[in-house]
Structures are given as C-alpha cells and as structure tokens.
Design an enzyme around this catalytic site. Structure first.
Site, short mmCIF file in Angstrom:
data_model
loop_
_atom_site.label_atom_id
_atom_site.label_comp_id
_atom_site.label_asym_id
_atom_site.label_seq_id
_atom_site.Cartn_x
_atom_site.Cartn_y
_atom_site.Cartn_z
N LYS A 135 0.82 -1.22 0.00
CA LYS A 135 0.00 0.00 0.00
C LYS A 135 0.85 1.27 0.00
O LYS A 135 2.07 1.19 0.01
CB LYS A 135 -0.97 -0.05 1.19
CG LYS A 135 -1.87 -1.30 1.18
CD LYS A 135 -2.91 -1.29 0.08
CE LYS A 135 -3.44 -2.67 -0.27
NZ LYS A 135 -4.39 -3.28 0.61
C1 LIG Z 1 -5.39 -4.44 0.85
C2 LIG Z 1 -6.84 -4.26 0.89
C3 LIG Z 1 -7.61 -4.61 2.01
C4 LIG Z 1 -7.06 -5.40 3.14
O1 LIG Z 1 -6.05 -4.77 3.83
P1 LIG Z 1 -5.23 -5.56 4.96
O2 LIG Z 1 -4.51 -4.47 5.68
O3 LIG Z 1 -4.32 -6.51 4.26
O4 LIG Z 1 -6.21 -6.25 5.83
C5 LIG Z 1 -8.95 -4.27 2.02
N1 LIG Z 1 -9.54 -3.66 0.98
C6 LIG Z 1 -8.85 -3.34 -0.13
C7 LIG Z 1 -9.56 -2.63 -1.23
C8 LIG Z 1 -7.50 -3.65 -0.22
O5 LIG Z 1 -6.82 -3.38 -1.34
#
Ligand SMILES: *Cc1c(COP(=O)(O)O)cnc(C)c1O
Length: 415
Positions: free
Chosen positions: A213
C-alpha cells in the site's frame, strides 16, 4: 507469475530508508515491543495529518452537506481487515443485518460482514470508473426500507486505486436512510477532496498499511472517525473488550492488573515495532505521493496517444495507489490475460485488481443471483484491466521500460 527478481521492473516495492531501520532498532532495544508510545504517536501523527487542512473551506463544505466537522480520531490496528470488523461492529452490523458494498474489491471488505454474521448486498460499479454506483446503492436502500424489517446498517464504498467514490451522494443517501458510511480506504491514503481526506468523509474510514500500500508497516491499518462514541466502542473492541488499554495499565497509577471486560472483544492492536515504521512512513507519505504522481503523468502522456489502451479514471483527489490500465478489446487481437502475460515476458511486473467476488466459489454459492450477468460493469472493467508498476522509488528509466513494453505489445497485436 514471474519471479520478481528476474523482472526489469517489479510490480511494487516498499520504500524503506535508514530512518525506518533506526526506529525499529530503537523499539527493539527499548524493552517495550507491543502497543505503547509509538502506536500512540502514530495515531496522533495520523490524526494531525488528517486534521491539518481542515480550515475554512473544507469545514464549510462539510457543514453544507450536514457532515460532522469534529476533529478526526485515529486508532491503529493490525490490518485494514481488523479495522473493518471493528468499524462494522460499532455500526451495529450483526446477525440479521446487512451492508452494501461492491463486487469490485478485495475479498476482505465483504468477508468482514460475514465474520459478524451479516449479509452483503452488492451494488455494481459505475460504467466508466471502479466506484460503487450511487443509483444501484439507492435502489438497494429503497427496497430494504420498504421491507418488513429493514436490515442495512452501512454502505461500504471502496476507493479503488485511490480514486474517491461519490461521497457527497453516498453520505446524503446514508443520512436519508439512516445508515452509516464506512469507507474502505485501503488504497486512498492520501486522497484529498473538498470534503476532507478520503477515509474521514463518512462515519468511519479504514486504511491499510499492508506491504503493497501507499505507506506500509508490513502489516497494519488505521481506523478514522469523527464520532467519539464510535471511537470508544472500537477502542474497547480492539483490545479484548477491556475498559483500559495495555499501555494505560502499565503506566497509570491504578493497579496494572485491574480492568473490566465489557464485551467479547478482539485482539487487533498494532505493536510498537510496526507503529514505529508507520511514524517514519507517514512523514514520507507526501513525497511518495508526489513521486507516484510524476510517474502517472509520464504514463498518461504516453498512453493518451495510443488507441488500444484507456487511461485510468481520475476524479478528485486521487492518491494514485495503483495505475489501472484498461485495454480496448476492439483494437487488440489479444485479451487482458495475454496482454498481462506479454508484459511479464518483457520483464514488467503486473497485477490484477480485482477479481470480482462473484467469480469466487464461496461467494457465488452463498448468493445464487451473484453472477457476472447481474454485475455487467464490474465484469467488463475486470476483463479489461491490468495494474502496471507504480511505486515511489521507480526510476524514470523503469517508467520508460513499462511504456515501451506497452507500445511494443500494441504494435505486435493491433487488429
Ligand atoms: C489491501 C486491501 C484490504 C485489506 O487490507 P489488509 O490491511 O491486508 O487487511 C482491504 N480492501 C482493499 C480494497 C485492499 O486493497
């Protein structure tokens, strides 16, 4: 998928500097590894980031829409998924209730409602963006409100790639139907709009600091809300349903063993080892954003001259977490899968965001009407989309490599 090391341009790579390393060392040597002063610092810094621009104009815009302009409160959690469970729980999502979201998301968005025993009502995305379709949301709300026992507790828009959904309309609908808005802001840090940052516009917003991210703590997340009651509930549920935080138990004059349990809570706190990384990454977030934006401009300039690809949708305040390149099927002899394979063969890392949930065994067996046919926009967008590299430490040469690969594939396979 090709081995990342053999790629000329990896799909993504976290930007970790000596500062992050130093911070982790400090925590390691401090004797306090789990949630403590760094987690608190990360929360305070994050709130400060979200609140710093909320001067006249944004405040006025929020008030005009009947939205709270109380300061943002941030709660650090160990993932976006954990944060979404806390958010939904606090909004009354429970057995017998339902949430609205889209099939065009990562599976955790919808799975969180199932963890709480609730149902998911799916709304298609808009035709030309990846954002939840406001009219589809409205029709689900209307139908639910007319039923014997309305079940919907929350609308859960997902800001795909960092491109913000139509929050003004979604918040107005939520108000009209008395439901909450929980923003899945996993991609949307920092997406700045006229109503404030994405993730602070609705009732609750949840960010992800997973390793891919826009900023990362390896694993982690942040929950934001302006509502003190929601914040209180989520704080308690984050830590076993305890009425005191661990940090408070070991630093306040009250005996450390004294606490009460007020609900069957979860264990979703972010440890200091990871929060320390977050503090450093947060300081660099705006420079990361600027670097991604520069690459986006390069891509846009190059791809706008090609007839076999379409630029990503770009609304207000895009964080540019991902660059979603859409192929134009009429102009190419190959489909998305082969296009993606051709990119990999040329040493370009790719990914696909996301396989719509109606393609998964669990989800389609749960809801018989949940098919590609009933969600034509999600199906069409998915079948044309490939994500190409976009990360802050990418060099200009790497961006050129990607552009040249796309152009070459177009030459080879143009109809
Ligand atoms: C990465 C992601 C998540 C989950 O995030 P985590 O921190 O891995 O639990 C949820 N929604 C979207 C749209 C994502 O891309």
């Amino acid at each position: 998928m090709s081995d990342a090391d053999s790629l000329k341009v990896p799909f993504t790579k976290p930007s970790i500097s000596q500062e992050e390393e130093q911070c982790v060392l400090e925590v390691m040597r401090s004797g306090w590894l789990t949630t403590g002063k760094y987690a608190l610092q990360f929360e305070n810094d994050f709130s400060h980031f979200m609140n710093k621009d909320e001067s006249g104009k944004i405040r006025q815009n929020r008030e005009k829409e009947g939205l709270s302009s109380a300061p943002v409160i941030s709660l650090a959690v160990n993932s976006n998924t954990s944060g979404m469970i806390l958010a939904m729980e606090a909004c009354g999502v429970a057995p017998g209730t339902a949430v609205i979201t889209t099939p065009y998301t990562f599976v955790s968005t919808a799975a969180c409602a199932r963890h709480l025993g609730a149902d998911v009502f799916f709304a298609d995305i808009e035709k030309n963006s990846y954002s939840i379709d406001v009219l589809a949301v409205e029709s689900l709300l209307k139908k639910d409100a007319a039923s014997f026992k309305p079940r919907i507790k929350a609308i859960v828009p997902v800001h795909i790639a960092g491109n913000v959904c139509n929050m003004q309309k979604l918040c107005a609908l939520a108000k009209q139907y008395n439901v909450k808005v929980i923003e899945d802001s996993a991609h949307a840090f920092p997406s700045k709009t006229q109503l404030g940052y994405a993730g602070t516009i609705g009732d609750i917003g949840v960010f992800s600091f997973y390793v891919t991210k826009t900023i990362t703590t390896a694993e982690g997340g942040m929950v934001c809300t302006r509502d003190q009651e929601l914040a209180k509930r989520m704080t308690v549920m984050r830590m076993h349903g305890m009425d005191r935080t661990t940090w408070d138990r070991y630093t306040s004059p009250r005996a450390s063993w004294e606490y009460d349990i007020v609900a069957p809570g979860y264990k979703f706190n972010l440890p200091d080892v990871l929060a320390a990384i977050g503090c450093c990454q947060l300081k660099r977030a705006e420079s990361f954003f600027e670097k991604r934006s520069k690459i986006v401009q390069k891509y846009n300039k190059a791809f706008s001259t090609l007839d076999f690809v379409q630029l990503p949708p770009d609304g207000e305040g895009n964080s540019w977490h991902l660059y979603l390149l859409r192929i134009v099927p009429e102009k190419l002899k190959i489909g998305r899968d082969d296009f993606a394979k051709a990119l990999q063969k040329k040493g370009i890392g790719i990914s696909v965001h996301f396989i719509p949930l109606f393609h998964f065994t669990y989800w389609k067996s749960l809801y018989p009407d949940f098919t590609a046919l009933n969600f034509p926009n999600a199906e069409s967008a998915w079948s044309r989309t490939v994500s190409i590299p976009l990360w802050p430490d990418m060099t200009d040469e790497m961006a050129e490599e990607v552009i040249n690969a796309v152009i070459a594939i177009g030459k080879e396979y143009h109809v």
